[in-house]
Design a protein around this motif. Structure first.
Motif, short mmCIF file in Angstrom:
data_model
loop_
_atom_site.label_atom_id
_atom_site.label_comp_id
_atom_site.label_asym_id
_atom_site.label_seq_id
_atom_site.Cartn_x
_atom_site.Cartn_y
_atom_site.Cartn_z
N LYS A 145 0.42 -1.11 0.13
CA LYS A 145 0.05 0.17 -0.10
C LYS A 145 1.02 1.09 -0.75
O LYS A 145 2.35 1.14 0.89
N LEU A 146 1.02 1.99 -1.00
CA LEU A 146 1.24 3.54 -0.87
C LEU A 146 0.47 4.62 -0.29
O LEU A 146 0.49 5.20 1.00
N ASN A 147 -0.99 4.62 -0.40
CA ASN A 147 -1.64 4.58 1.31
C ASN A 147 -3.31 4.45 0.68
O ASN A 147 -3.17 3.30 -0.12
N ASP A 148 -4.77 4.67 1.02
CA ASP A 148 -5.59 4.13 1.28
C ASP A 148 -6.74 4.54 0.09
O ASP A 148 -7.79 3.66 -0.34
N THR A 149 -5.59 4.98 -1.24
CA THR A 149 -6.49 4.67 -2.48
C THR A 149 -5.28 4.76 -3.44
O THR A 149 -6.00 4.61 -4.32
N ASN A 150 -4.30 3.95 -3.42
CA ASN A 150 -3.86 3.34 -3.81
C ASN A 150 -2.61 1.78 -3.55
O ASN A 150 -1.81 2.14 -2.35
N THR A 159 -10.03 -21.59 -0.99
CA THR A 159 -10.23 -22.84 -2.10
C THR A 159 -9.33 -22.92 -3.29
O THR A 159 -8.65 -23.95 -3.07
N GLY A 160 -8.07 -22.21 -2.33
CA GLY A 160 -7.25 -22.06 -3.26
C GLY A 160 -6.77 -21.03 -4.63
O GLY A 160 -6.04 -20.97 -4.14
N GLY A 161 -7.88 -20.46 -4.40
CA GLY A 161 -7.60 -19.79 -5.71
C GLY A 161 -6.71 -18.12 -5.30
O GLY A 161 -7.03 -18.10 -4.24
N VAL A 162 -6.19 -17.23 -5.71
CA VAL A 162 -6.15 -16.46 -5.72
C VAL A 162 -6.37 -14.83 -6.63
O VAL A 162 -6.69 -15.67 -7.56
N VAL A 163 -7.48 -13.89 -5.87
CA VAL A 163 -7.62 -13.14 -6.63
C VAL A 163 -6.23 -11.65 -5.93
O VAL A 163 -6.03 -11.77 -5.18
N VAL A 164 -6.43 -11.10 -7.12
CA VAL A 164 -5.50 -9.56 -7.14
C VAL A 164 -6.18 -8.46 -7.66
O VAL A 164 -7.22 -8.29 -8.71
N ASN A 169 -5.80 5.78 -7.38
CA ASN A 169 -6.21 6.93 -6.96
C ASN A 169 -8.18 6.74 -6.21
O ASN A 169 -9.00 7.24 -7.06
N GLY A 170 -8.26 5.88 -5.90
CA GLY A 170 -9.10 5.33 -5.34
C GLY A 170 -10.60 4.12 -6.49
O GLY A 170 -11.51 4.17 -6.25
N ASN A 171 -9.81 3.70 -7.91
CA ASN A 171 -10.65 3.42 -8.55
C ASN A 171 -9.85 2.42 -8.97
O ASN A 171 -8.64 1.97 -9.08
N THR A 172 -10.25 1.09 -9.26
CA THR A 172 -10.46 -0.15 -9.15
C THR A 172 -9.69 -0.76 -10.68
O THR A 172 -10.19 0.09 -11.62
N THR A 173 -8.17 -1.07 -11.30
CA THR A 173 -7.88 -0.72 -12.30
C THR A 173 -7.63 -2.14 -12.24
O THR A 173 -7.77 -2.63 -14.52
N TYR A 197 -0.97 -6.72 -13.50
CA TYR A 197 -1.96 -6.28 -12.45
C TYR A 197 -1.70 -4.13 -12.40
O TYR A 197 -2.42 -3.87 -11.37
N HIS A 198 -1.26 -3.73 -13.01
CA HIS A 198 -1.37 -2.34 -13.35
C HIS A 198 -0.54 -1.81 -11.66
O HIS A 198 -1.19 -0.29 -11.82
#
Length: 284
Positions: A145-150, A159-164, A169-173, A197-198
């Motif tokens: 984490k950079l901050n709460d919005t980045n 289940t073993g799955g990996v979610v990224v 800037n507060g928006n999901t990329t 992963y941006h």
């Protein structure tokens, strides 16, 4: 009556024996008073040179890549064979927590860290490697984490799955399952700086220098404007107790070998600390 005669032969023999005994006694006394102490002092000097060589060898092996090495340190000189059984002695002292040195490093490149748990890194100018490394995969959530919005979060599901999930800037990329199923308990690694992963975009737009909060086991390689190190200044010391030579101390501390004699000290082997194209400030 016969006249008495005097024979001085016996007297001269006794006098000669006394004189010879006096010469031998004087000779032995001179040897004990001058020759043996001088010889014993040279023997103790040689012993101190051997101890110094042992400490130099200790410093060399400590600074090398050798993980298993032995160094012989003679505690005493053993006395003079056939002349004197009086031997010097010595005491070894190990004090691992004697003190600390705070080191401030300016404009550092290529800093490498193996992190675990929660860690905050400050004054970062760029990150070249950032890898999450799990030795034992289990359900949990890991973040950089950079901050709460980045930030980027990596969720290991039951289940073993990996979610990224990457947020800029507060928006999901980026929000996606990068691994559908895997066997929990196995090792797992992930390149957080993968462009898919941006997250490199998040770091690229950050104001330099910045801080990163990392939660989880990560390997990171980065450049920074300033970094700090706390080093223990524990020591390993040999103190001699000589009979004919001056008592001395040899101290191994932070790679340096220090010779102490009375109130004076001299560094006989330099510590393993170098300054290469950076400003190095030592605050002791």
């Amino acid at each position: 009556m016969k006249p008495m005669s005097v024979n001085n032969d016996a007297v001269s023999t006794v006098v000669s024996a006394i004189l010879i005994l006096a010469v031998i006694t004087t000779f032995i006394t001179a040897i004990n008073a001058y020759y043996i102490p001088s010889l014993a002092a040279e023997h103790e000097i040689k012993h101190m040179q051997e101890v110094h060589s042992s400490f130099t060898e200790l410093a060399a092996k400590t600074g090398s890549d050798c993980s298993n090495a032995k160094v012989y340190i003679p505690l005493g000189d053993g006395g003079l064979p056939l002349m004197s059984s009086l031997s010097s002695s010595g005491t070894l002292t190990l004090e691992p927590g004697y003190g600390w040195v705070n080191v401030s490093l300016i404009n550092i490149s290529g800093v490498e860290r193996e992190l675990a748990g929660y860690t905050t890194l400050h004054d970062i100018t760029s990150v070249s490697d950032l890898i999450m490394k799990l030795e034992y995969m289990q359900p949990d959530n890991y973040t950089v984490k950079l901050n709460d919005t980045n930030y980027i979060s990596i969720c290991i599901k039951s289940t073993g799955g990996v979610v990224v999930n990457t947020v800029k800037n507060g928006n999901t990329t980026f929000f996606n399952s990068v691994v559908d199923t895997t066997v929990l308990g196995n090792s797992f690694s992930m390149d957080v700086l993968n462009s898919a992963y941006h997250f490199p975009e998040v770091l690229g737009d950050a104001d330099v220098p910045y801080s990163l909060e990392l939660t989880g086991p990560f390997y990171i390689k980065y450049d920074c404007t300033e970094d700090y190190m706390n080093m223990s200044t524990g020591y390993f010391k040999y103190r001699a107790s000589n009979n004919f030579w001056i008592d001395q101390e040899l101290v191994y501390e932070n790679g340096a070998v220090i010779l102490k004699q009375g109130p004076d000290s001299i560094i006989r082997s330099l510590p393993f600390m170098t300054n290469d194209d950076t400003e190095l400030d030592l605050c002791i």
